[in-house]
Design an enzyme around this catalytic site. Structure first.
Site, mmCIF file in Angstrom:
data_model
loop_
_atom_site.group_PDB
_atom_site.id
_atom_site.type_symbol
_atom_site.label_atom_id
_atom_site.label_comp_id
_atom_site.label_asym_id
_atom_site.label_seq_id
_atom_site.Cartn_x
_atom_site.Cartn_y
_atom_site.Cartn_z
ATOM 1 N N GLY A 1 -22.027 8.023 -5.145
ATOM 2 C CA GLY A 1 -22.063 8.979 -4.278
ATOM 3 C C GLY A 1 -22.769 9.908 -5.530
ATOM 4 N N ILE B 1 -18.144 11.871 -10.529
ATOM 5 C CA ILE B 1 -17.420 13.323 -10.324
ATOM 6 C C ILE B 1 -15.975 13.647 -10.563
ATOM 7 C CG2 ILE B 1 -19.670 14.303 -9.475
ATOM 8 C CD1 ILE B 1 -17.664 14.577 -6.819
ATOM 9 N N ASP B 2 -15.386 11.524 -10.103
ATOM 10 C CA ASP B 2 -13.743 11.445 -10.184
ATOM 11 C C ASP B 2 -13.517 11.506 -11.183
ATOM 12 O OD1 ASP B 2 -14.023 12.166 -7.205
ATOM 13 O OD2 ASP B 2 -14.377 9.632 -7.072
ATOM 14 N N MET C 1 -13.015 17.573 -3.921
ATOM 15 C CA MET C 1 -12.917 15.861 -3.999
ATOM 16 C C MET C 1 -12.164 15.183 -4.898
ATOM 17 S SD MET C 1 -17.178 15.665 -2.724
ATOM 18 C CE MET C 1 -17.003 14.319 -2.403
ATOM 19 N N GLU D 1 -8.291 16.201 -1.928
ATOM 20 C CA GLU D 1 -8.376 15.474 -0.967
ATOM 21 C C GLU D 1 -8.047 14.414 -0.226
ATOM 22 O OE1 GLU D 1 -12.645 14.634 0.106
ATOM 23 O OE2 GLU D 1 -12.433 12.900 -1.767
ATOM 24 N N LEU E 1 -21.279 19.699 -1.797
ATOM 25 C CA LEU E 1 -22.060 20.772 -2.536
ATOM 26 C C LEU E 1 -21.918 20.971 -3.737
ATOM 27 C CD1 LEU E 1 -22.323 24.172 0.152
ATOM 28 C CD2 LEU E 1 -23.380 22.887 -0.680
#
Length: 395
Positions: free
Chosen positions: A12, A136-137, A180, A237, A288
């Site tokens: 991603g 981003i995790d 997320m 999530e 987003l």
């Protein structure tokens, strides 16, 4: 060693993945031994299909815009390579005289990068391979944090600040904000930066590192609703119960066989409505939250550019089989430096959110994480008005 350079994106995209691409291109142009600077279209799939673009001939105005462009300018993919794919890759590298290969991605991408480096070495093909971290995790091991996390954390924190004001303004319901993070709660934890005091939202934060207990959750919501009326709940999530069962399961898997999470906010809102008879609604920024350039962290952008450039420097110096990692040298004032970590250590290793940074009840975040995360989001968070609310005497 003279030859061409190839860079590819995996997984991603983030708000700063193109910043790392900018770092690679800009640094590569400084080294005469790098003849061509190529980008793979849609990640490793583009390599297998021999679909390359000539980044060295790209107009400079486009290159200069990369750090401020969301998603992936070259395209990405979620392709899990099979054993038979790797020999094909090697022949393609030889065919195009690729001597420098950089893969920008997360856990799975670093595994691919490691296997490419090992195969090149075993085959006697002199090619320097360096991984560039991105997620981003924030779940890559052996790096203080990952480029991409700081910007997504900033987005999550400001989103929580805005929704906290929403429930204050109309204090009759509960908002559940889904953030997320498939298996790691780093990003959901970043919403704790929105809290201005012990009462302000988000009042409740739940991460996948702690098993989700539905009865305790409903008790927590009931308590806060009786106290503040408006309640902001943040849920990762990837929430699972004590048996490891997802609170919400899409039933889908990605290209690597990972379950695709989603729907937690709606599932929890439904429980609040049905079991507590309290008005509730779900909010989910979703993609987003990882793509926003207006929310981009300046520190995140700087580090992403630096990681790309550092990877190229390392490869030109003859290093291969490493990932460009970030080492924090100071938190106050914040400072960092880059270092090389063997890919074999990073590949497929997943760093979870530290349990000691979660409160005893499992519904909040401790100060240690706030201190860790604050420098990474860049500029200070915005300040919103809090009226004194001086009453006018009734006549």
């Amino acid at each position: 060693m003279e030859g061409n350079l190839l860079v590819a994106h995996g997984g991603g995209p983030t708000a700063v993945i193109n910043s790392s691409l900018y770092g690679v291109i800009t640094e590569a142009k400084k080294h005469a031994q790098i003849k061509g600077i190529y980008g793979a279209r849609y990640g490793i799939e583009g390599v297998l299909k021999e679909e390359f673009i000539d980044l060295g001939r790209e107009p400079q105005e486009n290159i200069d815009l990369l750090p401020y462009t969301p998603a992936s300018a070259t395209g990405s993919c979620r392709r899990k390579l099979s054993d038979k794919d790797y020999p094909v890759l090697l022949e393609i590298f030889k065919k195009y005289n690729i001597r420098y290969f950089f893969y920008n991605g997360g856990n799975d991408s670093m595994d691919t990068c490691n296997k490419v480096a090992l195969l090149a070495g075993e085959s006697g093909y002199d090619m320097k391979v360096v991984g560039i971290p991105k997620t981003i995790d924030n779940d890559l091991e052996f790096t203080d944090h990952c480029p991409g996390f700081g910007s997504a954390a900033r987005y999550a924190a400001i989103s929580a600040m805005e929704l906290a004001k929403e429930v204050e303004a109309l204090p009759i319901h509960v908002i559940v904000l889904e953030i997320m993070g498939r298996n790691a709660g780093w990003l959901a934890a970043a919403t704790a930066l929105a809290k201005t005091d012990t009462v302000a939202g988000p009042q409740l934060i739940y991460l996948p590192e702690r098993p989700f207990n539905e009865e305790e959750f409903l008790e927590d919501v009931r308590m806060w609703h009786s106290k503040t009326k408006g309640v902001l709940v943040v849920a990762s999530e990837g929430l699972v119960d004590a048996n490891g069962v997802s609170i919400a399961d899409t039933g889908l898997v990605d290209g690597f066989g990972h379950k695709v999470p989603g729907g937690v906010a709606q599932a929890l809102s439904d429980k609040i409505i049905n079991r507590l008879s309290i008005k509730s609604r779900a909010e989910k920024p979703g993609l987003l939250g990882r793509a926003s350039i207006p929310m981009q962290s300046d520190i995140d952008r700087e580090e992403a550019i630096g990681a790309g450039a550092f990877a190229v420097k390392a490869a030109v110096e003859g290093k291969t089989g490493f990932m460009a990692a970030i080492r924090r040298t100071s938190s106050k004032p914040y400072s960092y430096e880059f270092e090389l970590v063997p890919l074999e250590k990073v590949a497929n290793a997943e760093r979870k959110f530290p349990l000691e940074w979660i409160n005893e009840r499992g519904n909040g975040i401790r100060k240690e994480f706030i201190d860790y995360c604050t420098p990474l989001i860049g500029a200070p968070l915005p300040k919103y008005a809090a009226l004194s609310k001086i009453s006018v005497p009734k006549l």
